[in-house]
Scaffold this motif. Structure first.
Motif, PDB file in Angstrom:
ATOM      1  N   GLY A 117       0.821  -1.204   0.000  1.00 48.38           N
ATOM      2  CA  GLY A 117       0.000   0.000   0.000  1.00 48.38           C
ATOM      3  C   GLY A 117       0.857   1.257   0.000  1.00 48.38           C
ATOM      4  N   TRP A 118       0.191   2.382   0.094  1.00 50.88           N
ATOM      5  CA  TRP A 118       0.901   3.666   0.120  1.00 50.88           C
ATOM      6  C   TRP A 118       0.284   4.547   1.200  1.00 50.88           C
ATOM      7  CZ3 TRP A 118      -1.053   8.407  -2.714  1.00 50.88           C
ATOM      8  CH2 TRP A 118      -2.405   8.306  -3.002  1.00 50.88           C
ATOM      9  N   TYR A 119       1.020   5.553   1.622  1.00 50.79           N
ATOM     10  CA  TYR A 119       0.461   6.516   2.580  1.00 50.79           C
ATOM     11  C   TYR A 119       0.882   7.907   2.155  1.00 50.79           C
ATOM     12  CZ  TYR A 119       5.079   7.011   4.764  1.00 50.79           C
ATOM     13  OH  TYR A 119       6.399   7.267   4.992  1.00 50.79           O
ATOM     14  N   HIS A 120       0.061   8.876   2.499  1.00 51.19           N
ATOM     15  CA  HIS A 120       0.463  10.276   2.285  1.00 51.19           C
ATOM     16  C   HIS A 120      -0.193  11.152   3.328  1.00 51.19           C
ATOM     17  CE1 HIS A 120      -3.292  10.374  -0.109  1.00 51.19           C
ATOM     18  NE2 HIS A 120      -3.243  11.688  -0.033  1.00 51.19           N
ATOM     19  N   GLY A 149      -4.614   2.278   0.863  1.00 50.28           N
ATOM     20  CA  GLY A 149      -4.103   3.646   1.017  1.00 50.28           C
ATOM     21  C   GLY A 149      -4.342   4.146   2.433  1.00 50.28           C
ATOM     22  N   LEU A 150      -3.333   4.799   3.004  1.00 48.41           N
ATOM     23  CA  LEU A 150      -3.483   5.408   4.330  1.00 48.41           C
ATOM     24  C   LEU A 150      -3.317   6.910   4.163  1.00 48.41           C
ATOM     25  CD1 LEU A 150      -1.320   3.527   7.024  1.00 48.41           C
ATOM     26  CD2 LEU A 150      -3.772   3.459   6.700  1.00 48.41           C
ATOM     27  N   ILE A 151      -4.136   7.675   4.869  1.00 47.53           N
ATOM     28  CA  ILE A 151      -3.964   9.136   4.845  1.00 47.53           C
ATOM     29  C   ILE A 151      -3.862   9.641   6.278  1.00 47.53           C
ATOM     30  CG2 ILE A 151      -4.970  11.349   4.143  1.00 47.53           C
ATOM     31  CD1 ILE A 151      -6.378   9.927   1.893  1.00 47.53           C
ATOM     32  N   PHE A 152      -2.885  10.503   6.516  1.00 45.21           N
ATOM     33  CA  PHE A 152      -2.700  11.118   7.832  1.00 45.21           C
ATOM     34  C   PHE A 152      -3.039  12.600   7.706  1.00 45.21           C
ATOM     35  CE2 PHE A 152      -0.548   7.798  10.237  1.00 45.21           C
ATOM     36  CZ  PHE A 152      -0.186   6.933   9.221  1.00 45.21           C
ATOM     37  N   SER A 153      -4.081  13.020   8.413  1.00 38.46           N
ATOM     38  CA  SER A 153      -4.402  14.446   8.434  1.00 38.46           C
ATOM     39  C   SER A 153      -3.670  15.051   9.626  1.00 38.46           C
ATOM     40  CB  SER A 153      -5.908  14.627   8.563  1.00 38.46           C
ATOM     41  OG  SER A 153      -6.198  15.906   9.034  1.00 38.46           O
ATOM     42  N   THR A 156      -6.951   7.665   8.161  1.00 33.26           N
ATOM     43  CA  THR A 156      -7.964   6.832   7.524  1.00 33.26           C
ATOM     44  C   THR A 156      -7.288   5.831   6.594  1.00 33.26           C
ATOM     45  OG1 THR A 156     -10.076   6.799   6.363  1.00 33.26           O
ATOM     46  CG2 THR A 156      -8.445   8.299   5.508  1.00 33.26           C
ATOM     47  N   CYS A 157      -7.960   4.710   6.414  1.00 32.46           N
ATOM     48  CA  CYS A 157      -7.457   3.688   5.521  1.00 32.46           C
ATOM     49  C   CYS A 157      -8.550   3.445   4.488  1.00 32.46           C
ATOM     50  CB  CYS A 157      -7.186   2.426   6.337  1.00 32.46           C
ATOM     51  SG  CYS A 157      -6.453   1.151   5.357  1.00 32.46           S
ATOM     52  N   PHE A 158      -8.186   3.414   3.216  1.00 37.76           N
ATOM     53  CA  PHE A 158      -9.239   3.300   2.195  1.00 37.76           C
ATOM     54  C   PHE A 158      -8.814   2.488   0.987  1.00 37.76           C
ATOM     55  CE2 PHE A 158      -8.089   6.217  -1.350  1.00 37.76           C
ATOM     56  CZ  PHE A 158      -6.910   6.725  -0.830  1.00 37.76           C
ATOM     57  N   LEU A 194     -13.819   3.471  -0.215  1.00 38.71           N
ATOM     58  CA  LEU A 194     -14.359   2.451   0.680  1.00 38.71           C
ATOM     59  C   LEU A 194     -13.454   2.445   1.905  1.00 38.71           C
ATOM     60  CD1 LEU A 194     -16.267  -0.119   0.923  1.00 38.71           C
ATOM     61  CD2 LEU A 194     -14.306  -1.405   0.121  1.00 38.71           C
ATOM     62  N   GLU A 195     -14.055   2.748   3.070  1.00 39.71           N
ATOM     63  CA  GLU A 195     -13.228   2.793   4.278  1.00 39.71           C
ATOM     64  C   GLU A 195     -12.845   1.372   4.705  1.00 39.71           C
ATOM     65  OE1 GLU A 195     -13.418   5.303   8.230  1.00 39.71           O
ATOM     66  OE2 GLU A 195     -15.036   5.842   6.854  1.00 39.71           O
ATOM     67  N   VAL A 196     -11.586   1.182   5.051  1.00 37.77           N
ATOM     68  CA  VAL A 196     -11.102  -0.136   5.472  1.00 37.77           C
ATOM     69  C   VAL A 196     -10.741  -0.042   6.954  1.00 37.77           C
ATOM     70  CG1 VAL A 196      -9.288  -1.870   5.087  1.00 37.77           C
ATOM     71  CG2 VAL A 196     -10.150  -0.543   3.159  1.00 37.77           C
TER      72      VAL A 196
END
Ligand SMILES: [Zn+2]
Length: 285
Positions: free
Chosen positions: A89-92, A121-125, A141-143, A160-162
């Motif tokens: 996966g990837w994150y940003h 995909g992971l996103i960090f706010s 969030t993971c999607f 789609l939330e994971v």
């Protein structure tokens, strides 16, 4: 088939979050390394930080070369750790904005899923201030992307939330520690690339040159202040903690060994002693 959930180890999570908190102005990104288990749970245990060739506030891109480099690195890790490891996966980061993936993110994600359906995909706010309390909030969030339109019609992509789980880790693994240590280096390289590009502009005004040099120096100092300094402190604390833990374990070992020796000695004397309950005599008079 999509995944049922994502389990990330606490040390890998620490690397992602530290990376996300390193830059307030632009998004950062990286790749998640791990494997998908038989229950379709994606287990992430290492992270590859990616260098941005072009810094932008609102989007991140992974080049095909970076993806193939990352695959090679993952293979090397798999060999070192003697277990399957690959890019899963990837994150940003989303500095100052909500955690939800943008249209571009959902599209990028669907592109990765075409290559690998389990890709997540992971996103960090980060640096997103709550209006009422003025506190900075960190959200994750993971999607994955799903196509909602019927077959034959143009795709309508949705997020789609994971479910995401953080698995406790009692130490920082070697791959995660390497990523942490590598972080200031990558950030400095990015900054240097930006600076070197300005030096190639012909006939630049002297004042501009001095200004750019100062901006570069300031950026390096900033990296030292917010990443290298705290990282050194954290690692030194960890070292102290580990030394204390080793001393505790040594003491425990000594005590247990003493107990064991005492018990062994006790057993020998017990076997020569007569059992008071038994009517039979075992020792000669
Ligand atoms: Zn995004």
């Amino acid at each position: 088939m999509s995944v049922n959930g994502v389990k990330i180890t606490a040390d890998a999570y620490l690397v992602c979050l530290t990376h996300a908190l390193s830059t307030e102005k632009e998004e950062i990104m990286g790749l998640l390394i791990g494997e998908i288990d038989e229950n379709r749970i994606c287990c992430v245990s290492a992270v590859i930080l990616l260098r941005r060739s072009d810094k932008q506030a609102d989007r991140v891109e992974i080049s095909p070369e970076q993806l193939s480099d990352a695959s090679t690195q993952a293979e090397r890790l798999a060999h070192q750790l003697q277990r399957p490891m690959r890019v899963v996966g990837w994150y940003h980061s989303h500095p100052h904005i909500t955690v939800w993936p943008s249209h571009v993110d959902v599209q990028t994600q669907s592109m990765y899923q075409m290559m690998d359906e389990g890709f997540v995909g992971l996103i960090f706010s980060v640096f997103n201030q709550e209006k009422s309390t003025k506190h900075n909030r960190i959200q994750v969030t993971c999607f994955q992307s799903i196509n909602q339109s019927p077959e034959g019609e143009p795709p309508q992509l949705m997020r789609l939330e994971v479910p995401l789980y953080i698995a406790p880790a009692d130490c920082i693994s070697k791959p995660c520690l390497d990523s942490l240590v590598n972080m200031p280096r990558i950030l400095c390289q990015e900054e240097e690339e930006c600076y070197l590009r300005t030096t190639q502009v012909p006939d630049m005004d002297l004042v501009f040159r001095i200004h750019n040099g100062a901006v570069f120096t300031e950026a390096l100092c900033h990296i030292m202040e917010v990443i290298s300094g705290p990282l050194m402190q954290t690692l030194e604390h960890r070292l102290q903690q580990n030394k204390a833990h080793i001393a505790e374990l040594r003491q425990e070992k000594e005590e247990l060994e003493k107990q064991l020796a005492d018990e062994a000695a006790g057993k020998i004397s017990d076997s020569t002693r007569q059992d008071p309950e038994s009517p039979y005599k075992t020792t000669s008079v």
